[in-house]
Write a protein that holds these residues in place. Structure first.
Motif: not given
Length: 813
Positions: A267-270, A287-290, A295-297, A308-313
């Motif tokens: 899912v999207a971060p938002e 999750v919140e840190a990610y 959001a900064k990008k 290079d994919k980033t993400g959090v389970r």
RNA sequence: GCAGGAAUGGCGGAAUCGGCAGACGCGACAGACUCAAAAUCUGUUUCAAGCAAUUGAGUGAGGGUUCAAGUCCCUUUUCCUGCACCA
């Protein structure tokens, strides 16, 4: 010898006479056939006109002048797109009212346009920033509002920190602000949208009924970005794997047939599901840190394709694959966008490279469901037989397997067919001063209420300071007398909307206003619209295809749907011009110092030279560098034209020259129609070369020449026409005289030169009658000494004769 | 990555229902006019060889079809434009 040609004097003289005679006035309801030619009306910048304007306008100018000569009632109007940021920024800098600056610029622009001799109907001129015009822009907005096409929503929008303004997607292409080119950031804001996506299919379908070049159609199609797919609901479960009742995660996919290969979801971060199940999520901090990081990008950074994919389970939530029943993890990652589809995806790592990269990084299972490729190395995205896919196994046709899976999902009530668009709704308000005030009122009791029609125009009030507020609000918000009002519904105290409309509002319907520019009862009289619309030919820049062109087509389709206009599409034909580059081959810009000022060129070489040159410099649709030397060549050509009067001594037509004259009429007539202006002018240059060689020409020859050249160089030709003793009453203009007709029978040469080939190589030429027989041609060829030399001692295998084109003799030793 | 377009002399560009490649313009060179220059006029100007007639090569590269290819087919390179983690 004729007196030297004084371009400054002559050009002024005819511009004045044409204007006094109203030569270019379009007549409403005239019996003649109508022709509506349109160019993109300019933004009246302080810098004045650019040579690019001259090129952009010259095409329709030439066509308009030709159409008048062909007996059409021509509407060729001009106005000014005068709301917008540059005037406002200049106003802030100089503390002068943008209205004053704008009107001054319009005056300057008008004079420049007149100096070039464009045959606009100036009686229809208007500017979008004048209340008698924007009254109707507001009126159309209210119609959109009335029909539910205006809505307010708090979402992530493009925001330019430099201009302090919210931008539409169209205005922030490539992640850059359209006005200042600085990076656009994503910000959650409460903004007004126009539901252009409701018209996506109509905008696509309409392209089938208009004459636009494929490049333009393609660009609109890919901007709208229609895709057909399937929405599928995945059951959400808690950390222990027990389903949470009524909670599903919906995704959009174009390949629902790969459902057996789904091993995780992203899912999207938002995505709202995160906040909703905050309690369940064990690793909320991560999750919140990610989320904070993505959001900064900038939008631009996020949409860069990165390996290079980033993400959090997400720990504490998972989903169930509806077809395998298996529990699958859910991740958040910024390679999934909230703005497309549902903001969530089903990941099929075996057959999608992004999902593959992600799965490799996080050690997730990869299940191949389409045979082919080598999934130990990379995702296989090609077609093939379905495997590991239950009832789909064995199917080899993509369409069939998608169809079959969709039927199954629909039956089970977990999926349905759907359509997605890349295009988003049009973010419509700007937190700036110099634009149309949005005619809406916020009432605490009644909600959003429209300003009553009889109160339009809702005038832009005067302010002291044009600077946008630090609070992100428009300067209008600082004027209590504007903001505070009474609700038209309940009569209670209410507040006006203080944002203004974007630059593109006024230009979204201006071509309609030209049909009836002074009407104060309606945006245009219905009968006049029926007479003039649609625009027969509209020329403008490629950069407007996914902005102005799309927006105005949207408004027009809407106005058609509510019965206000008589055609679904506004523009029957659209073309574009190539850019004029600086002499160094770079885009013209002040910083590079390679800008050419059309005013200088008109002064030094004359408007006729400038007009001829911009059309002669190359293919109309391609970019070409400016060359002062080439420009001088056009000046030389016109000077030679002026000398033609001295050659006009023949009383009888030279038959050979007449063939050339007839051919030139055909060539110029046809080339103008197909916008091949460069070859039309070249044909006239060729003809004048023949005139010089022949030594004397008839009055007919000269008349034809002047008429053919007139659309390109109207002043010099009009002057010569008068010198010929025509136009005695001063009102019988060459530019309104009849376009020459050619006699097809006279366009045939008596003899033609054709090449004679031996084994495909040209060995000589022969002059024969165009309809000469095969035998005669062969006989003539054999007499040609060089041909004879190559035929000597050989056996003829084959003889190919194409009358008027070629003779090829195939031989062998 | 996807879509669309382009590549031709020193330069801008012509010629695409396959039929003499380089129209037209610029620039360059030579000549005329001029004390001189500019402007103007005349001529030459794809490259190579030749005093010349002429010959050879030649439309980004490599193949192919054809009597004949800038043009059609296959492969490929470069550039431009648009879209793009679009699910």
């Amino acid at each position: 010898m004729a007196k030297p040609y004084n371009h400054a004097e002559v050009e002024k003289k005819w511009q004045k006479r044409w204007e006094e005679a109203g030569a270019f006035r379009a007549i409403d309801f005239d019996k003649k056939p109508k022709w509506y030619g349109l160019v993109e009306f300019p933004y009246p910048s302080g810098a004045g006109m650019h040579v690019g304007h001259i090129k952009a306008y010259s095409s329709i100018e030439v066509l308009a002048r030709k159409r008048r000569m062909q007996g059409y009632n021509v509407l060729f109007p001009i106005g000014f797109d005068s709301f917008g940021l540059p005037a406002e920024n200049y106003a802030i800098k100089t503390n002068t009212h943008p209205h004053i600056i704008t009107e001054k610029n319009i005056e300057h622009f008008s004079q420049q346009l007149k100096d070039v001799g464009f045959s606009f109907d100036w009686s229809r001129e208007f500017a979008t920033s004048r209340p008698d015009y924007y009254k109707w822009t507001q009126w159309i907005f209210l119609k959109l509002f009335e029909h539910g096409l205006v809505f307010r929503s708090k979402t992530l929008v493009n925001y330019c920190p430099h201009c302090k303004v919210v931008l539409s997607n169209e205005d922030s292409q490539g992640g850059k602000c359209d006005i200042c080119h600085s990076d656009v950031v994503q910000m959650p804001k409460d903004v007004w949208f126009l539901r252009i996506t409701d018209y996506a299919d109509k905008l696509l379908e309409g392209l089938n009924h208009v004459d636009y070049p494929d490049s333009i159609k393609q660009q609109e199609i890919s901007w709208i970005g229609r895709s057909e797919g399937t929405f599928v609901k995945f059951q959400v479960a808690d950390g222990q794997g027990s389903p949470i009742p009524d909670e599903t995660l919906e995704i959009y996919t174009t390949r629902c047939d790969t459902l057996y290969g789904v091993t995780f979801m992203v899912v999207a971060p938002e995505h709202p599901i995160l906040d909703k199940y905050r309690e369940n999520i064990v690793n909320w901090d991560a999750v919140e840190a990610y989320r904070a990081e993505s959001a900064k990008k900038t939008e631009f950074e996020r949409t860069q394709l990165v390996k290079d994919k980033t993400g959090v389970r997400i720990d504490g939530l998972c989903a169930v694959n509806p077809i395998t029943g298996k529990e699958i993890p859910i991740f958040i990652s910024d390679y999934v966008m909230m703005g497309y589809g549902t903001g969530a995806i089903m990941a099929v790592p075996a057959h999608d490279q992004r999902d593959y990269d992600f799965a490799k990084k996080f050690g997730i299972e990869i299940v191949q469901v389409i045979r082919g490729g080598d999934i130990s190395k990379e995702a296989y995205t090609g077609d093939g037989e379905m495997i590991n896919s239950g009832f789909l196994n064995g199917l080899t046709n993509k369409k069939d397997s998608i169809e079959k899976m969709r039927e199954y999902l629909t039956e089970k009530g977990i999926g349905h067919k759907g359509v997605q668009y890349r295009m988003k709704d049009w973010a419509f308000n700007r937190q700036r001063y110099w634009g149309e005030p949005i005619p809406l009122i916020h009432c605490p009791k009644c909600g959003t209420v429209a300003v009553p029609e009889d109160e339009l125009p809702l005038r832009l009030p005067d302010v002291e300071n044009f600077e946008p507020g630090q609070d992100g609000k428009s300067p209008l918000a600082r004027i209590p007398s504007f903001v505070n009002c009474t609700c038209p519904k309940c009569g209670g105290p209410a507040k006006r909307e203080t944002d203004t409309m974007p630059q593109w509002a006024g230009s979204s319907w201006y071509y309609l206003r030209f049909c009836d520019p002074h009407n104060d009862k309606a945006f245009a009289d219905r009968k006049k619209l029926e007479y003039w619309m649609p625009v027969d030919h509209y020329n403008g820049g490629m950069e407007h295809v996914t902005r102005h062109l799309l927006y105005s087509r949207f408004w027009h389709h809407f106005l058609y749907d509510i019965g206000e206009v008589n055609t679904p599409e506004p523009y029957a034909k659209r073309t574009y011009q190539g850019m004029i580059l600086g002499a160094d081959g770079e885009k013209m810009s002040k910083s590079k110092g390679n800008v050419v000022d059309p005013e200088d060129i008109v002064r030094q070489y004359g408007a006729d030279t400038l007009r001829t040159y911009v059309l002669f410099m190359g293919d109309y649709g391609s970019a070409a560098p400016w060359s002062e030397e080439s420009l001088k060549g056009c000046k030389r050509f016109l000077d030679r034209v002026y000398g033609l009067t001295d050659l006009c001594t023949a009383s009888e037509e030279n038959p050979q020259l007449d063939v050339e004259v007839q051919k030139t009429i055909r060539k110029v007539s046809e080339d103008i129609e197909s916008m091949k202006f460069n070859t039309a002018i070249a044909a006239l240059m060729t003809l004048i070369n023949s005139f010089s060689k022949t030594g004397s020409i008839t009055r007919y020859d000269l008349t034809v020449f002047l008429k053919l050249l007139s659309p390109f160089a109207p002043h010099i030709t009009e002057e010569m026409w008068e010198e010929m003793g025509e136009n005695r009453d001063g009102k019988t203009f060459l530019t309104l005289s009849a376009w020459p007709e050619y006699d097809e029978s006279k366009t045939k040469d008596a003899v033609v030169k054709i090449g004679v080939q031996v084994n495909g190589k040209v060995r000589g030429t022969i002059e024969i009658a165009p309809d000469c027989s095969r035998e005669e041609a062969l006989a003539a060829a054999r007499k040609e000494s060089n041909v004879a030399r190559f035929l000597d001692g050989t056996t003829v295998v084959k003889e190919i004769y194409v009358p008027g084109k070629i003779l090829n003799i195939v031989v062998k030793k």
